[in-house]
Scaffold this active site. Structure first.
Site, PDB file in Angstrom:
ATOM      1  N   GLN A 265       0.824  -1.206   0.000  1.00  0.00           N
ATOM      2  CA  GLN A 265       0.000   0.000   0.000  1.00  0.00           C
ATOM      3  C   GLN A 265       0.859   1.258   0.000  1.00  0.00           C
ATOM      4  OE1 GLN A 265      -3.327  -0.449   2.566  1.00  0.00           O
ATOM      5  NE2 GLN A 265      -3.777   1.711   2.677  1.00  0.00           N
TER       6      GLN A 265
ATOM      7  N   SER B 158       4.263  -6.113   2.975  1.00  0.00           N
ATOM      8  CA  SER B 158       2.953  -5.994   3.627  1.00  0.00           C
ATOM      9  C   SER B 158       1.854  -6.565   2.739  1.00  0.00           C
ATOM     10  CB  SER B 158       2.692  -4.541   4.027  1.00  0.00           C
ATOM     11  OG  SER B 158       1.579  -4.442   4.868  1.00  0.00           O
ATOM     12  N   LEU B 159       0.971  -5.730   2.212  1.00  0.00           N
ATOM     13  CA  LEU B 159      -0.061  -6.199   1.292  1.00  0.00           C
ATOM     14  C   LEU B 159       0.536  -7.051   0.171  1.00  0.00           C
ATOM     15  CD1 LEU B 159      -2.852  -6.069  -0.255  1.00  0.00           C
ATOM     16  CD2 LEU B 159      -1.919  -4.025  -1.344  1.00  0.00           C
TER      17      LEU B 159
ATOM     18  N   ARG C 283      -9.605  -7.230   4.309  1.00  0.00           N
ATOM     19  CA  ARG C 283      -8.446  -6.846   5.128  1.00  0.00           C
ATOM     20  C   ARG C 283      -8.353  -5.331   5.229  1.00  0.00           C
ATOM     21  NH1 ARG C 283      -2.849  -5.637   3.945  1.00  0.00           N
ATOM     22  NH2 ARG C 283      -1.388  -6.474   5.496  1.00  0.00           N
TER      23      ARG C 283
ATOM     24  N   HIS D 198       0.828  -1.898  11.353  1.00  0.00           N
ATOM     25  CA  HIS D 198       1.969  -2.683  11.821  1.00  0.00           C
ATOM     26  C   HIS D 198       2.399  -2.271  13.226  1.00  0.00           C
ATOM     27  CE1 HIS D 198       2.240  -4.738   8.047  1.00  0.00           C
ATOM     28  NE2 HIS D 198       2.251  -3.586   7.408  1.00  0.00           N
TER      29      HIS D 198
ATOM     30  N   GLN E 113       0.906 -10.369  10.782  1.00  0.00           N
ATOM     31  CA  GLN E 113       1.528  -9.363   9.921  1.00  0.00           C
ATOM     32  C   GLN E 113       0.972  -7.953  10.134  1.00  0.00           C
ATOM     33  OE1 GLN E 113       0.257  -8.393   6.112  1.00  0.00           O
ATOM     34  NE2 GLN E 113       2.087  -9.137   5.069  1.00  0.00           N
TER      35      GLN E 113
END
Length: 313
Positions: free
Chosen positions: A11, A92-93, A117, A201, A249
């Site tokens: 992202q 991440s994503l 999500r 995060h 995560q």
């Protein structure tokens, strides 16, 4: 071509117009876009191609948009290029794109899941509760000490260890503001609060992880064809651990420098970034320089990038 790893952005890489020329130039890409749109039940293509930017930047829209763009490029690459990737990683994503690429996550399931999500992450923390800050040019050990010192003011932790000299921290506003001041005092080239919608995060998203865990129970994951490096551990993920790692995560630090370091240590010398932007290519360049490793780095975002890559094959 050397030992190849494909990497996928997360992202923040989105932009209005993303994927449009890939869609228009390659039938294989068009198939992926149409499958993604059908899975979502919304006109995600129009949002990606035309905006508005405010809507595209909503987490629940950004996440499926980036995944669709990345996998569309991947499918074109598989059709037209003679490549044999031996590992995958995503920021991440982007880890979801990596799992789709590896064969573990079905594309349509992943598109629907990352939209959920996005919603869950967006709703996890009330607006204004927390944020993130970018710290540039400060040693990792010094920043860890700053985080420890500022934790007396509230929740704060490292969100992304992106590459040497670039780390993102996340948490509640007061400790973040204190950390930014302290980082500047300790010699950071830049320390600034980011314009993001939440403290991603960080442990403030533990609740989001629990909701994701419930959603993941309904998803069937297959075996990975080639290894996927986990953001949480910076190491290869076993099939039986993938769901747990995806849950962790959202509230754990993204160990991107460690992930790429592991691949370089294992002999990977060719990296191709697939999806919007060039951010990961920049990170990999800095990581490889620190490790004194000679690597080849390419990125494929637009049709011209694809043609350039294919011409070099």
């Amino acid at each position: 071509m050397g030992k190849l790893a494909l990497v996928f952005p997360g992202q923040g890489a989105q932009y209005v117009g993303m994927g449009k020329d890939i869609y228009e130039n390659y039938d294989k890409a068009k198939e992926v876009f149409e499958k993604g749109q059908k899975a979502l039940g919304m006109d995600i293509n129009k949002l990606m191609f035309e905006g508005p930017e405010e809507s595209l930047s909503l987490t629940e829209n950004t996440q499926p948009a980036i995944l669709i763009h990345s996998i569309a490029i991947l499918e074109v690459l598989k059709e037209k290029a003679n490549i044999e990737p031996k590992a995958f990683a995503g920021l991440s994503l982007g880890e979801y794109s990596a799992l789709v690429a590896s064969g573990s996550f079905e594309f349509e399931d992943a598109v629907k899941f990352v939209r959920k999500r996005g919603k869950i992450m967006q709703e996890a923390v009330p607006e204004g509760t927390g944020s993130m800050a970018a710290i540039l040019g400060l040693d990792r050990d010094i920043l860890d000490e700053v985080i420890k010192e500022c934790s007396v003011y509230g929740v704060i932790q490292a969100a992304n260890y992106n590459c040497p000299g670039q780390i993102v921290i996340s948490g509640e506003l007061k400790p973040l503001e204190k950390a930014v001041e302290l980082c500047k005092e300790k010699g950071a080239k830049r320390a600034v609060i980011l314009n993001v919608s939440g403290p991603f995060h960080s442990s403030l998203l533990d609740g989001a992880g629990e909701k994701l865990k419930s959603e993941l129970e309904a998803v069937n994951l297959g075996a990975v064809t080639y290894p996927v490096v986990s953001n949480v551990t910076g190491d290869y993920a076993e099939k039986e651990d993938i769901k747990e790692l995806l849950v962790r995560q959202v509230s754990s630090s993204v160990m991107w420098e460690d992930s790429i370091g592991r691949l370089i240590d294992d002999g990977f010398d060719t990296f191709v970034e697939i999806g919007p932007g060039k951010t990961l290519s920049s990170f990999i360049k800095k990581i490889s320089k620190k490790k004194n490793a000679k690597v080849s780095i390419s990125n494929i975002d637009k049709a011209e990038d694809m043609e350039k890559f294919l011409s070099q094959e």
